[in-house]
Design a protein around this motif. Structure first.
Motif, short mmCIF file in Angstrom:
data_model
loop_
_atom_site.label_atom_id
_atom_site.label_comp_id
_atom_site.label_asym_id
_atom_site.label_seq_id
_atom_site.Cartn_x
_atom_site.Cartn_y
_atom_site.Cartn_z
N SER A 111 0.62 -1.09 0.05
CA SER A 111 -0.18 -0.22 -0.06
C SER A 111 0.67 1.00 0.29
O SER A 111 -0.03 2.34 -0.37
N ARG A 112 1.54 1.22 0.32
CA ARG A 112 2.80 2.64 0.45
C ARG A 112 4.03 2.25 -0.15
O ARG A 112 5.04 3.22 -0.03
N ASN A 113 3.89 1.23 -1.05
CA ASN A 113 4.52 1.14 -2.26
C ASN A 113 6.34 1.22 -1.91
O ASN A 113 7.97 1.77 -2.34
N ILE A 114 6.56 1.48 -0.65
CA ILE A 114 7.93 0.63 -0.65
C ILE A 114 9.01 -0.48 -0.86
O ILE A 114 10.48 0.32 -1.18
N PRO A 115 8.87 -1.31 -1.59
CA PRO A 115 9.81 -1.83 -1.99
C PRO A 115 10.42 -1.48 -2.81
O PRO A 115 11.80 -1.13 -3.65
N ILE A 116 9.58 -0.47 -4.19
CA ILE A 116 9.98 -0.26 -5.31
C ILE A 116 10.97 1.33 -5.02
O ILE A 116 11.65 1.92 -5.44
N ALA A 117 9.88 1.79 -3.66
CA ALA A 117 10.75 2.81 -3.76
C ALA A 117 11.91 3.18 -3.09
O ALA A 117 12.96 3.81 -3.09
N ARG A 128 9.25 11.47 -4.21
CA ARG A 128 8.88 11.16 -3.89
C ARG A 128 7.47 11.36 -4.76
O ARG A 128 6.45 10.86 -3.57
N LYS A 129 7.13 12.43 -5.29
CA LYS A 129 5.28 11.74 -5.84
C LYS A 129 5.45 11.20 -7.08
O LYS A 129 4.00 10.81 -6.61
N GLN A 130 5.95 9.49 -7.17
CA GLN A 130 5.94 8.94 -7.74
C GLN A 130 5.22 7.62 -6.99
O GLN A 130 4.22 7.07 -7.72
N TYR A 131 5.63 7.87 -5.81
CA TYR A 131 4.89 6.19 -4.95
C TYR A 131 4.64 7.06 -4.33
O TYR A 131 4.49 6.31 -2.81
N VAL A 132 3.23 7.54 -4.10
CA VAL A 132 1.71 8.03 -3.64
C VAL A 132 1.39 6.93 -3.27
O VAL A 132 1.12 6.13 -3.74
N GLY A 133 0.92 6.62 -1.40
CA GLY A 133 0.66 5.18 -1.87
C GLY A 133 -0.62 5.31 -1.06
O GLY A 133 -1.64 6.19 -1.04
N VAL A 134 -1.46 4.19 -0.15
CA VAL A 134 -3.06 4.74 0.57
C VAL A 134 -2.55 4.30 1.34
O VAL A 134 -1.95 3.64 2.04
N GLU A 135 -3.91 4.59 2.06
CA GLU A 135 -3.99 3.83 3.59
C GLU A 135 -4.63 3.19 4.78
O GLU A 135 -5.34 2.69 3.69
N LEU A 136 -4.14 2.15 5.44
CA LEU A 136 -5.07 1.31 5.44
C LEU A 136 -6.07 2.25 6.59
O LEU A 136 -7.36 0.77 6.14
N ARG A 137 -6.00 2.67 7.33
CA ARG A 137 -7.46 2.93 8.34
C ARG A 137 -8.63 3.80 7.42
O ARG A 137 -8.75 4.31 6.12
N GLY A 138 -10.12 2.75 7.90
CA GLY A 138 -11.32 3.48 6.76
C GLY A 138 -11.06 2.76 5.63
O GLY A 138 -12.50 2.39 5.34
N LYS A 139 -10.63 1.51 5.40
CA LYS A 139 -10.42 0.78 4.23
C LYS A 139 -11.24 -0.48 4.87
O LYS A 139 -11.44 -1.57 6.00
N THR A 140 -12.03 -1.08 3.78
CA THR A 140 -12.62 -3.02 4.16
C THR A 140 -11.16 -4.08 3.87
O THR A 140 -10.75 -3.95 2.37
N LEU A 141 -11.11 -4.68 4.66
CA LEU A 141 -10.12 -5.98 5.09
C LEU A 141 -11.33 -7.10 4.82
O LEU A 141 -11.75 -7.18 5.50
N GLY A 142 -11.46 -7.75 3.43
CA GLY A 142 -12.17 -9.12 3.41
C GLY A 142 -11.07 -10.45 3.59
O GLY A 142 -9.67 -10.81 2.79
N VAL A 143 -11.30 -11.00 4.88
CA VAL A 143 -10.20 -11.88 4.67
C VAL A 143 -11.23 -12.83 4.32
O VAL A 143 -12.21 -13.69 5.22
N ILE A 144 -10.57 -14.03 4.06
CA ILE A 144 -10.88 -15.17 3.40
C ILE A 144 -10.40 -16.41 3.90
O ILE A 144 -8.87 -16.94 3.59
N GLY A 145 -10.77 -16.99 5.26
CA GLY A 145 -10.77 -17.91 5.51
C GLY A 145 -10.11 -17.45 7.61
O GLY A 145 -9.47 -16.84 7.16
N MET A 146 -11.11 -18.08 8.49
CA MET A 146 -10.76 -17.16 9.77
C MET A 146 -10.04 -18.48 10.46
O MET A 146 -10.47 -18.67 11.60
N GLY A 147 -9.53 -19.36 9.85
CA GLY A 147 -8.91 -20.48 11.31
C GLY A 147 -7.82 -19.03 12.04
O GLY A 147 -7.91 -18.38 12.23
#
Length: 527
Positions: A111-117, A128-147
């Protein structure tokens, strides 16, 4: 007593054992040397390098337990060990935290483009401008499998102020509520989530469960994570979806075939973060699996129960003589019930009839639960952890004994409550061969050794023939067929023994056929 520690076991576990026993450490040991020295040891600890073959086990005159410091036990001949009364243990939970944290790390890195940055910074660039990321806060995470891993990821995601929606057909509302997640359908998860992470075992049902068709239904800007099993996400489709902008990014740690070469479809695709199966690769995880196995060996050599045995717990020879022919049948009855279920199993009742009621059938009941959980759990289910895993998932298990039985000497009936409805499967032995003799109200005679296709249908000409033709045209061989009837006029149950897996697309065609009420594939290779 003497313990042999091979393959570079973490010193922490060895130190624990040295307090009680004599421990010999041989980080690199040849197959020939292992064969030569194994007779003098009471316990053996290995990782993946040493092959504990039937020949090694045969020469192990004093061996009581084999401990695998890790999850996989492919390098140990478990049937040979079981036949000789040797307990085999592993460490299924030792890497749970490592895999959970790696999933979070992959999500953040993507989400923060860390490897390529980092890569471009190392080249002296400042983008710096090329690798603007997105926040996790407020997003919906879908979890497939709740072990355990899926639940751990959900917990950590909520600490990031994410909303979590989970798909797991075998988790009930009570368990979901305790985890603080919203339960949804598979369709809900793939259409409503900003991030999607998979934590399912790789089975015929989950293989390729996320392909281009599913990706096209996802939200714009969705990002996918797979630190579970290679093959759940179709790799070629994922690469193309990222290139086309259908999927914004992906983070992948596991692959259909490993190691991955430079020609792999995911390699070199901008927006996809790749790691070489690092989910369990932490110092702590290696120490954890070592300590887990060492504690198991301590317990076994003291005659105490072992919580991570992958083969059966100790049972008296007298009882084992009676119940052992029924163990595989019991597992497959449990697997059949869960494969036919339309939702999470809430309650299981195992009913025993006949002479078998005169002995302790606890291990058989555990076998039923093991068969139920194996197809749906991310981690391996064994005879010791099955009851605890069932309790974790809110499944109530009871056992009933009724001496009277009609038609058979012994009969095992598995009844499951699913969404207020009862499913039942009955089985017995014909000689030494297990048979399913009833599915719900339908009388059948089915050999549960491979795969069976179960289809309730209207009893009229042409229905069975149409399915047979469809399977044949798709290269799927039918090795046996049964038609069960009930007192309800016009209804029947078709049970086909199948030699091949049936693709999801073909299953959908079968379900949509005129006269077919439903179609379920039970794959006994996953049970």
């Amino acid at each position: 007593m003497k313990v042999l520690a091979a393959d570079g076991i973490s010193p922490k576990g060895i130190e624990l054992l040295k307090k009680e026993f004599e421990v010999d450490v041989k980080d690199k040991i040849s197959a020939e040397e292992l064969l030569e020295i194994i007779p003098e040891y009471d316990a053996l600890m290995v990782r993946s390098a040493s092959k504990v073959t039937a020949e090694v086990i045969e020469r192990a005159k004093n061996l009581k337990i084999i401990g695998r410091a890790g999850v996989g036990v492919d390098n140990i001949d478990i049937p040979a060990a079981t036949a000789k009364g040797i307990i085999v243990i592993n460490s299924p939970g030792g890497n749970t935290i490592a895999a959970t944290e790696h999933t979070m790390a992959m999500m953040l890195a993507m989400s923060r483009n860390i490897p390529i940055a980092n890569e471009t910074m190392q080249k002296g660039e400042w983008n710096r401008k090329q690798y603007v990321g997105v926040e996790l806060r407020g997003k919906t995470l879908g979890v497939i499998g709740m072990g355990r891993i899926g639940a751990g990821v959900a917990k950590r995601a909520m600490a990031f102020d994410m909303d979590v929606i989970a798909y797991d057909p075998y988790i009930n509302e009570e368990r979901a509520k305790s985890l603080g997640v919203t339960i949804g359908t598979f369709e809900d998860v793939i259409t409503k989530s900003d991030f999607i992470t998979v934590h399912m075992p790789l089975t015929p049902d989950t293989k390729g469960m996320i392909g281009m068709e599913q990706m096209k239904k996802m939200k714009k800007g969705v990002r996918l994570v797979n630190c579970a099993r290679g093959g759940i996400i179709v790799e070629e489709d994922l690469a193309e979806a990222v290139k086309q902008g259908i999927v914004a990014g992906a983070a992948i740690d596991v692959y259909t075939s490993e190691p991955v070469g430079p020609d792999h479809p995911l390699v070199g695709v901008p927006g996809i973060v790749l790691t070489p199966h690092l989910g369990a690769s932490t110092v702590e995880a290696q120490i954890g699996v070592s300590l887990d196995v060492s504690e198991g060996i301590l317990a076994a050599l003291k005659g105490e129960p072992v919580a991570t045995a992958v083969n059966m717990a100790p049972v008296s020879p007298q009882v084992m003589k009676v119940i052992s022919p029924y163990l595989t049948l019991a597992e497959r009855l449990g697997g059949t019930v869960v494969s036919l279920a339309d939702g999470p199993v809430e309650k299981v009742e195992v009913v025993y009839n006949g002479e078998i009621t005169e002995v302790n059938t606890g291990l058989l009941t555990t076998a039923v639960v093991k068969g139920m959980l194996n197809p749906i759990m991310e981690n391996e289910v064994n005879y010791v952890n099955a009851p605890g895993l069932a309790k974790e998932r809110g499944i109530k298990v009871t056992e009933v004994k009724e001496k009277e039985v009609e038609d058979f000497t012994n009969l095992i009936t598995v009844k499951a409550q699913v969404a207020g409805k009862e499913l039942s499967v009955e089985g017995t032995l014909f000689g030494s061969e297990g048979r399913i003799v009833r599915i719900n109200k339908f009388r059948v005679d089915v050999d549960p050794h491979a795969r069976i296709l179960v289809c309730p249908h209207i009893n009229r000409p042409g229905v069975i023939g149409t399915i047979g033709s469809l399977l044949g045209n798709n290269g799927i061989n039918i090795s046996a067929m049964q038609v069960g009837k009930t007192e309800v006029e016009g209804t029947s149950l078709m049970v086909l023994t199948i030699d091949n897996d049936i693709p999801a697309a073909v299953m959908e065609v079968i379900k949509g056929m005129d006269g077919i009420s439903d179609a379920r594939l039970v794959n006994f290779y996953t049970i």
